[in-house]
Scaffold this motif. Structure first.
Motif, PDB file in Angstrom:
ATOM      1  N   ARG A  35      23.921  -1.425 -16.301  1.00  0.00           N
ATOM      2  CA  ARG A  35      24.090  -0.768 -15.006  1.00  0.00           C
ATOM      3  C   ARG A  35      23.949  -1.799 -13.907  1.00  0.00           C
ATOM      4  O   ARG A  35      23.082  -2.671 -13.962  1.00  0.00           O
ATOM      5  CB  ARG A  35      23.044   0.339 -14.826  1.00  0.00           C
ATOM      6  CG  ARG A  35      23.120   0.991 -13.457  1.00  0.00           C
ATOM      7  CD  ARG A  35      22.246   2.209 -13.345  1.00  0.00           C
ATOM      8  NE  ARG A  35      22.193   2.702 -11.984  1.00  0.00           N
ATOM      9  CZ  ARG A  35      21.682   3.880 -11.634  1.00  0.00           C
ATOM     10  NH1 ARG A  35      21.171   4.677 -12.555  1.00  0.00           N
ATOM     11  NH2 ARG A  35      21.670   4.262 -10.370  1.00  0.00           N
ATOM     12  N   TRP A  36      24.849  -1.699 -12.938  1.00  0.00           N
ATOM     13  CA  TRP A  36      24.757  -2.543 -11.764  1.00  0.00           C
ATOM     14  C   TRP A  36      24.238  -1.715 -10.593  1.00  0.00           C
ATOM     15  O   TRP A  36      24.638  -0.551 -10.417  1.00  0.00           O
ATOM     16  CB  TRP A  36      26.129  -3.095 -11.365  1.00  0.00           C
ATOM     17  CG  TRP A  36      26.713  -4.082 -12.312  1.00  0.00           C
ATOM     18  CD1 TRP A  36      26.507  -5.428 -12.339  1.00  0.00           C
ATOM     19  CD2 TRP A  36      27.660  -3.812 -13.370  1.00  0.00           C
ATOM     20  NE1 TRP A  36      27.250  -6.011 -13.336  1.00  0.00           N
ATOM     21  CE2 TRP A  36      27.963  -5.041 -13.984  1.00  0.00           C
ATOM     22  CE3 TRP A  36      28.263  -2.648 -13.845  1.00  0.00           C
ATOM     23  CZ2 TRP A  36      28.841  -5.147 -15.048  1.00  0.00           C
ATOM     24  CZ3 TRP A  36      29.137  -2.738 -14.912  1.00  0.00           C
ATOM     25  CH2 TRP A  36      29.422  -3.970 -15.505  1.00  0.00           C
ATOM     26  N   ASP A  37      23.373  -2.294  -9.806  1.00  0.00           N
ATOM     27  CA  ASP A  37      22.896  -1.645  -8.590  1.00  0.00           C
ATOM     28  C   ASP A  37      23.576  -2.274  -7.381  1.00  0.00           C
ATOM     29  O   ASP A  37      24.107  -3.387  -7.435  1.00  0.00           O
ATOM     30  CB  ASP A  37      21.371  -1.785  -8.463  1.00  0.00           C
ATOM     31  CG  ASP A  37      20.634  -0.953  -9.492  1.00  0.00           C
ATOM     32  OD1 ASP A  37      21.153   0.110  -9.875  1.00  0.00           O
ATOM     33  OD2 ASP A  37      19.540  -1.373  -9.916  1.00  0.00           O
ATOM     34  N   GLY A  38      23.559  -1.545  -6.275  1.00  0.00           N
ATOM     35  CA  GLY A  38      24.074  -2.092  -5.030  1.00  0.00           C
ATOM     36  C   GLY A  38      25.577  -2.199  -4.966  1.00  0.00           C
ATOM     37  O   GLY A  38      26.110  -3.021  -4.200  1.00  0.00           O
ATOM     38  N   VAL A  39      26.291  -1.389  -5.746  1.00  0.00           N
ATOM     39  CA  VAL A  39      27.754  -1.397  -5.700  1.00  0.00           C
ATOM     40  C   VAL A  39      28.224  -0.300  -4.752  1.00  0.00           C
ATOM     41  O   VAL A  39      27.792   0.849  -4.848  1.00  0.00           O
ATOM     42  CB  VAL A  39      28.347  -1.151  -7.104  1.00  0.00           C
ATOM     43  CG1 VAL A  39      29.866  -1.102  -7.042  1.00  0.00           C
ATOM     44  CG2 VAL A  39      27.881  -2.226  -8.069  1.00  0.00           C
ATOM     45  N   ASP A  40      29.082  -0.645  -3.829  1.00  0.00           N
ATOM     46  CA  ASP A  40      29.645   0.341  -2.911  1.00  0.00           C
ATOM     47  C   ASP A  40      30.726   1.117  -3.657  1.00  0.00           C
ATOM     48  O   ASP A  40      31.780   0.582  -3.989  1.00  0.00           O
ATOM     49  CB  ASP A  40      30.236  -0.347  -1.683  1.00  0.00           C
ATOM     50  CG  ASP A  40      30.787   0.653  -0.667  1.00  0.00           C
ATOM     51  OD1 ASP A  40      30.669   1.869  -0.910  1.00  0.00           O
ATOM     52  OD2 ASP A  40      31.337   0.210   0.360  1.00  0.00           O
ATOM     53  N   VAL A  41      30.442   2.413  -3.959  1.00  0.00           N
ATOM     54  CA  VAL A  41      31.373   3.195  -4.775  1.00  0.00           C
ATOM     55  C   VAL A  41      32.304   4.065  -3.941  1.00  0.00           C
ATOM     56  O   VAL A  41      33.056   4.869  -4.480  1.00  0.00           O
ATOM     57  CB  VAL A  41      30.596   4.086  -5.779  1.00  0.00           C
ATOM     58  CG1 VAL A  41      29.750   3.227  -6.697  1.00  0.00           C
ATOM     59  CG2 VAL A  41      29.744   5.117  -5.053  1.00  0.00           C
ATOM     60  N   ALA A  42      32.288   3.896  -2.626  1.00  0.00           N
ATOM     61  CA  ALA A  42      33.093   4.764  -1.765  1.00  0.00           C
ATOM     62  C   ALA A  42      34.570   4.716  -2.120  1.00  0.00           C
ATOM     63  O   ALA A  42      35.277   5.726  -2.051  1.00  0.00           O
ATOM     64  CB  ALA A  42      32.889   4.382  -0.294  1.00  0.00           C
TER      65      ALA A  42
END
Length: 396
Positions: free
Chosen positions: A181-188
């Motif tokens: 899992r990656w954190d801090g990814v902008d998924v918009a």
């Protein structure tokens, strides 16, 4: 609590919870034994659009939307050739699929079963199952026992109850999912799932509700072991070679090292046993996550299992016929799945590596031996694979 339950469902994942919900809704006394407390992350975060009518039929659609799932607008795949291909969910008739927190989703279904009247025990592992007169006696790890007229095995790919009761198992591949899992990814702008074929297998990435992304390298257990792919450095090397996937996640930090989960295709089948027990979901047939049908299959087979269970409880003398019909339906499902599986993998011809050569279309699939000590066995790198994880079912 009743001294003898009508049904004991072992496993509180989607298949077990949906079966318990349906049985409880008809007035049956149902106990659900779930070994976890829904306190660990679960792999598999994207649900296909067709999940909506299934959830509506269970009466849990409002509970589901209360989880605030992230809409999934479609898929992008780099599969038969290096050019990405897009598929929109708008053509499904249900507008979108859903990216979800699987731990929250599974807990929601289990709570719905409890609301329907099932008794849910969490943190309760079944460690033994034996006949007890006209019923079953299940021993639990904490020392207590539960008695029921009917047992439903919903223990996922490990099919613990089925194996204990003598069911045979055919294993068709060695697939494992190496998940991070990656954190801090902008998924918009990332509300789609991505599949990318690579030399050693294929990659899956999808956003999570909030600012995060899940990713998996799907490969074979022996290739995982030989390449040391459970370690972060080799895993990152393989990721950098998957250009479209690598560009998607960029430099986002990994939360932890890759963790391996069994994703093998298996069919557990009972033969000539008329006793009142059934397997459901992955315990009966576990499928390759490429199909994107894990949760859908779980919910659909739960309906069949609940119907068969009702017949077994109402007319015990018909057990042989009911069980044979139920197993025949699962056999048909398995045959259709294997045909689809061969077709999907047969589309990729641009790699001549062991992973893809093993998946070249054949006249019929050859089951892999299930003995973990034998060469070619599914659990070849057993020490690196969480074979009991019930969440590596639905990645799409």
């Amino acid at each position: 609590m009743p001294s003898t339950w009508d049904a004991i469902v072992v496993g509180g994942g989607p298949a077990g919870a949906a079966t318990a919900l349906r049985l409880a809704a008809t007035g049956r006394s149902v106990a659900v034994l779930e070994r976890s407390r829904f306190d660990r992350p679960r792999v598999g975060e994207t649900l296909a659009p067709l999940v909506r009518p299934l959830l509506e039929d269970l009466g849990v659609w409002e509970r589901f939307t209360g989880l605030h799932p992230l809409p999934s607008w479609g898929t992008r795949s780099v599969w038969a050739d290096p050019a990405p291909v897009e598929h929109s969910h708008l053509v499904s008739g249900y507008a979108c699929g859903w990216h979800v927190d699987r731990r929250a989703f599974d807990r929601m279904l289990a709570d719905a079963a409890a609301s329907a009247g099932a008794h849910l025990w969490t943190g309760t592992a079944a460690v033994g199952c034996r006949p007890d007169g006209d019923a079953w006696l299940l021993a639990c790890a904490d020392g207590h026992a539960v008695r029921g007229r009917l047992v439903v095995d919903a223990t996922g790919r490990r099919a613990g109850i089925s194996r204990a009761l003598g069911a045979g198992r055919s294993t068709f591949d060695r697939l494992v999912a190496l998940a991070v899992r990656w954190d801090g990814v902008d998924v918009a702008e990332e509300q789609y799932l991505l599949l990318e074929a690579a030399a050693e297998g294929w990659w899956y990435t999808a956003p999570l509700p909030g600012a995060g992304m899940v990713g998996m390298l799907m490969t074979d257990a022996d290739l995982c072991r030989e390449g040391g792919l459970h370690a972060s450095a080799p895993w990152r090397d393989r990721l950098s070679a998957a250009a479209v996937t690598a560009a998607r996640v960029g430099a986002a930090p990994l939360r932890s090292a890759p963790r391996a989960h069994s994703a093998a295709s298996q069919r557990s089948r009972r033969a000539g046993d008329p006793r009142p027990w059934l397997s459901v979901g992955d315990a009966a047939l576990s499928v390759d996550p490429l199909t994107g049908s894990g949760v859908l299959r779980a919910l659909r087979t739960a309906e069949s299992a609940a119907d068969a269970a009702g017949h077994l409880l109402d007319r015990p003398g018909s057990a042989g016929t009911v069980v044979a019909r139920y197993e025949s339906a699962r056999d048909d499902e398995c045959a259709r799945y294997l045909a689809d599986h061969a077709r999907h993998y047969g589309d990729v011809r641009r790699f001549a590596t062991p992973f893809w050569r093993r998946r070249r279309p054949r006249r019929r699939p050859d089951p892999v031996r299930s003995d973990p000590s034998a060469p070619g066995a599914t659990m070849w790198c057993r020490e690196q694979v969480d074979e009991e994880d019930d969440g590596a079912r639905d990645l799409r």
